[in-house]
Design an enzyme around this catalytic site. Structure first.
Site, PDB file in Angstrom:
ATOM      1  N   CYS A  63      -1.422   6.017   9.002  1.00  0.00           N
ATOM      2  CA  CYS A  63      -1.740   4.741   8.347  1.00  0.00           C
ATOM      3  C   CYS A  63      -2.869   5.029   7.367  1.00  0.00           C
ATOM      4  O   CYS A  63      -2.841   6.035   6.679  1.00  0.00           O
ATOM      5  CB  CYS A  63      -2.106   3.680   9.375  1.00  0.00           C
ATOM      6  SG  CYS A  63      -3.448   4.165  10.488  1.00  0.00           S
ATOM      7  N   ARG A 113       0.843  -1.206   0.000  1.00  0.00           N
ATOM      8  CA  ARG A 113       0.000   0.000   0.000  1.00  0.00           C
ATOM      9  C   ARG A 113       0.875   1.251   0.000  1.00  0.00           C
ATOM     10  O   ARG A 113       0.570   2.219  -0.702  1.00  0.00           O
ATOM     11  CB  ARG A 113      -0.937   0.020   1.205  1.00  0.00           C
ATOM     12  CG  ARG A 113      -2.026  -1.046   1.152  1.00  0.00           C
ATOM     13  CD  ARG A 113      -3.003  -0.898   2.307  1.00  0.00           C
ATOM     14  NE  ARG A 113      -3.827   0.300   2.194  1.00  0.00           N
ATOM     15  CZ  ARG A 113      -4.617   0.761   3.164  1.00  0.00           C
ATOM     16  NH1 ARG A 113      -4.664   0.131   4.327  1.00  0.00           N
ATOM     17  NH2 ARG A 113      -5.340   1.850   2.979  1.00  0.00           N
TER      18      ARG A 113
END
Length: 283
Positions: free
Chosen positions: A242, A186
């Protein structure tokens, strides 16, 4: 008890189940199945544990900006803490809040950070989580605990959190490290299962939160936690993000265990950053 009350073992918690100065919170949750944690709690949980839901208790209402899991209002969470029997003052002494999940601390660490953000330092996570408790053979129950009457008064620590404006203003400054806690695929933009834009904030370095624990969900030894952050130890400010400000808290827990106190949470994280971008990546 280990790491200055940041971590407790299943054996320690079993021995302190009847301690009135210990309150337990079950934080099990699944991002793909939001009712899973509540269902698992109803099937069986640690004796005396209260269930705190990520969406309902550990997050605030969604807005256009602010990310997928905005911080809860301090007064709302403080009322929950009070109903769980937490005390924040000196008389009686501050209550130890112990948080657990079954996701390598992904959600327990969120509560750990939130409690610190509200000015309550006596909070720990259960090493190995619910699985460690079961593996040790300790009992679980489906009985719901009674709500109590504590006295929790928040002492907010605004210096623990930053917004997008601060990230933009600070991320290029000397002595500032911007940490992306998501998994590497990611971070590199190779996969993005949730947010509309793939990639990472320019200038961020990748320290995946999953590496804090071993494959069984136990925290890696202190020496490994310290070695993990050795390259950032001299930083004046470490901003961690995050996807939505949840699993970044695992990295912040690791930083605290390693003895580094300069970590801050970009609460909105990548989902907030994306909300100000076009799909092409332009502001």
């Amino acid at each position: 008890m280990t790491e200055s009350q940041r971590v407790v073992s299943a054996a320690w918690l079993w021995d302190h189940l009847q301690d009135p100065q210990v309150v337990i919170a079950d934080c099990r949750f699944s991002l793909t199945d939001p009712i899973w944690g509540q269902q698992q709690y109803q099937i069986g949980h640690l004796p005396g544990a209260y269930y705190l839901d990520l969406n309902r208790d550990l997050s605030g209402p969604l807005q256009r900006h602010g990310g997928r899991h905005p911080l809860p209002h301090p007064d709302t969470l403080s009322q929950t803490f009070t109903a769980m029997g937490l005390h924040s003052g000196d008389s009686p002494p501050p209550t130890l809040l112990v948080a657990y999940d079954d996701s390598k601390l992904a959600f327990a660490a969120r509560l750990w950070w939130l409690a610190h953000y509200l000015g309550h330092p006596r909070v720990a996570v259960l090493d190995g989580g619910f699985t460690a408790w079961q593996r040790a053979g300790y009992s679980v129950t489906s009985q719901l605990p009674l709500w109590k009457s504590g006295r929790f008064i928040p002492q907010l620590r605004p210096d623990y959190v930053v917004d997008i404006a601060t990230v933009k203003a600070h991320k290029e400054l000397p002595g500032v490290a911007l940490v992306d806690a998501r998994e590497a695929v990611r971070y590199r933009g190779e996969q993005e299962p949730i947010d509309p834009i793939a990639g990472h904030i320019p200038g961020a370095v990748n320290y995946p939160w999953q590496e804090i624990t071993d494959p069984h969900g136990y925290l890696r030894p202190l020496s490994e936690q310290q070695q993990r952050w050795a390259g950032l130890q001299a930083a004046d400010e470490i901003i961690v993000y995050c996807g939505s400000g949840v699993t970044a808290c695992v990295d912040l827990l690791s930083l605290a265990i390693a003895g580094i106190s300069t970590g801050k949470l970009y609460a909105g994280s990548w989902s907030d950053w994306c909300s100000y971008q076009s799909p092409s990546g332009d502001s």
